[in-house]
Design an enzyme around this catalytic site. Structure first.
Site, PDB file in Angstrom:
ATOM      1  N   LYS A  39      -1.748  32.270 -10.284  1.00  0.00           N
ATOM      2  CA  LYS A  39      -2.031  31.792  -8.929  1.00  0.00           C
ATOM      3  C   LYS A  39      -0.745  31.249  -8.297  1.00  0.00           C
ATOM      4  CE  LYS A  39      -3.764  27.709 -11.293  1.00  0.00           C
ATOM      5  NZ  LYS A  39      -3.584  26.402 -10.732  1.00  0.00           N
ATOM      6  N   ARG A 137     -13.675  17.756  -9.769  1.00  0.00           N
ATOM      7  CA  ARG A 137     -13.188  18.543  -8.628  1.00  0.00           C
ATOM      8  C   ARG A 137     -14.262  19.550  -8.214  1.00  0.00           C
ATOM      9  NH1 ARG A 137      -7.443  21.563  -9.363  1.00  0.00           N
ATOM     10  NH2 ARG A 137      -8.655  22.753 -10.864  1.00  0.00           N
ATOM     11  N   TYR A 266      23.705  16.091   8.464  1.00  0.00           N
ATOM     12  CA  TYR A 266      22.902  15.282   9.384  1.00  0.00           C
ATOM     13  C   TYR A 266      22.859  13.819   8.960  1.00  0.00           C
ATOM     14  CZ  TYR A 266      20.831  19.610  11.278  1.00  0.00           C
ATOM     15  OH  TYR A 266      20.618  20.832  11.867  1.00  0.00           O
TER      16      TYR A 266
HETATM   17  C1  LIG Z   1      -9.147  26.027 -13.590  1.00  0.00           C
HETATM   18  C2  LIG Z   1      -7.761  26.161 -14.128  1.00  0.00           C
HETATM   19  N1  LIG Z   1      -7.570  26.726 -15.331  1.00  0.00           N
HETATM   20  C3  LIG Z   1      -6.335  26.854 -15.874  1.00  0.00           C
HETATM   21  C4  LIG Z   1      -5.211  26.396 -15.213  1.00  0.00           C
HETATM   22  C5  LIG Z   1      -3.848  26.511 -15.872  1.00  0.00           C
HETATM   23  O1  LIG Z   1      -3.334  25.233 -16.119  1.00  0.00           O
HETATM   24  P1  LIG Z   1      -1.889  25.013 -16.766  1.00  0.00           P
HETATM   25  O2  LIG Z   1      -0.915  25.541 -15.783  1.00  0.00           O
HETATM   26  O3  LIG Z   1      -1.772  23.539 -16.930  1.00  0.00           O
HETATM   27  O4  LIG Z   1      -1.881  25.761 -18.050  1.00  0.00           O
HETATM   28  C6  LIG Z   1      -5.368  25.800 -13.961  1.00  0.00           C
HETATM   29  C7  LIG Z   1      -4.196  25.305 -13.254  1.00  0.00           C
HETATM   30  O5  LIG Z   1      -4.165  24.348 -12.587  1.00  0.00           O
HETATM   31  C8  LIG Z   1      -6.663  25.686 -13.398  1.00  0.00           C
HETATM   32  O6  LIG Z   1      -6.857  25.125 -12.208  1.00  0.00           O
END
Ligand SMILES: Cc1ncc(COP(=O)(O)O)c(C=O)c1O
Length: 381
Positions: A39, A137, A266
């Site tokens: 993501k 959440r 700046y």
């Molecule tokens: C639902 C969920 N699973 C897995 C992950 C992966 O987490 P990490 O990057 O700490 O391994 C995330 C990341 O925030 C997440 O939101």
């Protein structure tokens, strides 16, 4: 874009390191499935580059946050099963069904909309039921799982493929809450077994290292695949084998000698204390280099730490290279994150200065910074 036309500030992505980090994680989870999190542009590493590499390595299921992220990847031919980690809205159901995405669900409005669209399309939609064991959440309360599953039983176009949760504190030394969550998740999964759930998944990177009881059927590592530690509190010594995948580099575009007492950039927040050689580099907050690092950052030039001076601006910043007088030239490389010679600047170092976490540093590298694939291993950068 060719070397001559692209932005002089680049992020180099070491895919061989990515492969080794995945192998390390796989070693800890054995034959369980890994659904790497790509993501937010693969935590800033370039979602398309990372997705293609993972698919090439044989990973078939990838995790993203949003529907749009999955669709963008599928449309660029990064074909995989995409699990959506964030809650979506019912209005997105038609697209989710059309692209065969696997959303996490926690409302009956969502299950009903998905089932309706799937029925219209003559398909089945696979979903993952998100249980809130402590994150606070998204997700349904563990006690609500039986009635939620009962509701879903009446929706033949909906297949509950997974049961999932997400840890809020797995990266902390105190694992007591996480252990309670694992037990709660296990109880919920046992009670739900009759519903035909195939995959139980809750482990993020920190849990892969420190909470083997949380590995269940699949794991969802994010930060660790990129070679960054989830936190400094990870106990498992294997965390030290992670290798950072991303290096952030720029080039010196201008050099000038200035007199002692010269105000720079700046607001003149910095005045030279001696006659100084000042380099300009084409990187600023428009590239994701936080303005809050102004006068509190070091870049590597010719293998030496050189202080950034004056305000970081949108597109350009200044570096004091007086110590390199006679050796430094226009066009020289300057490293923001990565190694040069015997020195290294890490995402953790920048995060520490900003009071944030390495996740935010790499994810914050702007879109305009080209991600360049480095396939060969080069430990010295
Ligand atoms: C639902 C969920 N699973 C897995 C992950 C992966 O987490 P990490 O990057 O700490 O391994 C995330 C990341 O925030 C997440 O939101």
């Amino acid at each position: 874009m060719s070397r001559r036309t692209r932005h002089l500030t680049t992020a180099r992505i070491h895919l061989a390191r990515l492969s080794r980090n995945l192998a390390l994680l796989q070693e800890m989870v054995g034959g369980r499935e890994m659904w790497p999190a790509i993501k937010a542009n693969a935590y800033g590493h370039g979602a398309e580059i990372v997705a293609r590499h993972l698919i090439g390595l044989g990973y078939r299921t990838l995790s993203v946050a949003h529907t749009a992220e999955a669709i963008a990847l599928i449309e660029r031919s990064a074909a995989a099963t995409y699990v959506l980690l964030s809650a979506a809205l019912p209005e997105q159901s038609a697209a989710i069904v059309a692209y065969g995405l696997e959303p996490s669900v926690c409302t009956t409005e969502m299950t009903d909309a998905l089932a309706g669209e799937a029925e219209k399309a003559g398909k089945q939609v696979a979903v993952h039921l998100m249980v809130d064991t402590g994150m606070g959440r998204v997700g349904i309360h563990p006690d609500e799982v039986p009635s939620f599953l009962e509701h879903c039983r009446a929706l033949p176009a909906l297949r509950i493929r997974g049961l999932m949760s997400h840890f809020p504190c797995a990266d902390q030394a105190d694992k007591s809450l996480s252990r309670e969550e694992i037990e709660q998740f296990r109880r919920v999964a046992e009670a739900a077994a009759a519903a035909g759930i195939e995959v139980r998944h809750m482990a993020n990177s920190a849990a892969i290292f420190d909470l083997p009881d949380s590995h269940f059927d699949a794991v969802r590592p994010g930060i660790a695949i990129y070679g960054l530690r989830p936190s400094r509190e990870i106990a498992n010594p294997r965390v030290h084998r992670l290798e950072p995948v991303l290096e952030w580099r720029t080039r010196i575009t201008f050099l000038k000698e200035v007199a002692a007492g010269t105000g720079l950039s700046y607001g003149h927040t910095f005045h030279t204390r001696r006659p100084s050689l000042i380099a300009t580099v084409p990187v600023g907050y428009g590239d994701g280099l936080s303005r809050n690092l102004s006068n509190n950052l070091e870049l590597l030039v010719r293998g030496r730490r050189c202080p950034q001076v004056g305000r970081i601006t949108m597109d350009q910043s200044l570096v004091d290279v007086t110590a390199l007088r006679g050796q430094v030239e226009q066009g020289d490389e300057a490293v923001i994150i990565g190694r040069q010679g015997g020195e290294e600047v890490t995402a953790d170092e920048l995060a520490g200065k900003l009071g944030t976490i390495n996740y935010e540093i790499v994810t914050g590298i702007a879109q305009r910074v080209p991600r360049l694939v480095v396939d060969t291993e080069d430990r010295e950068g």
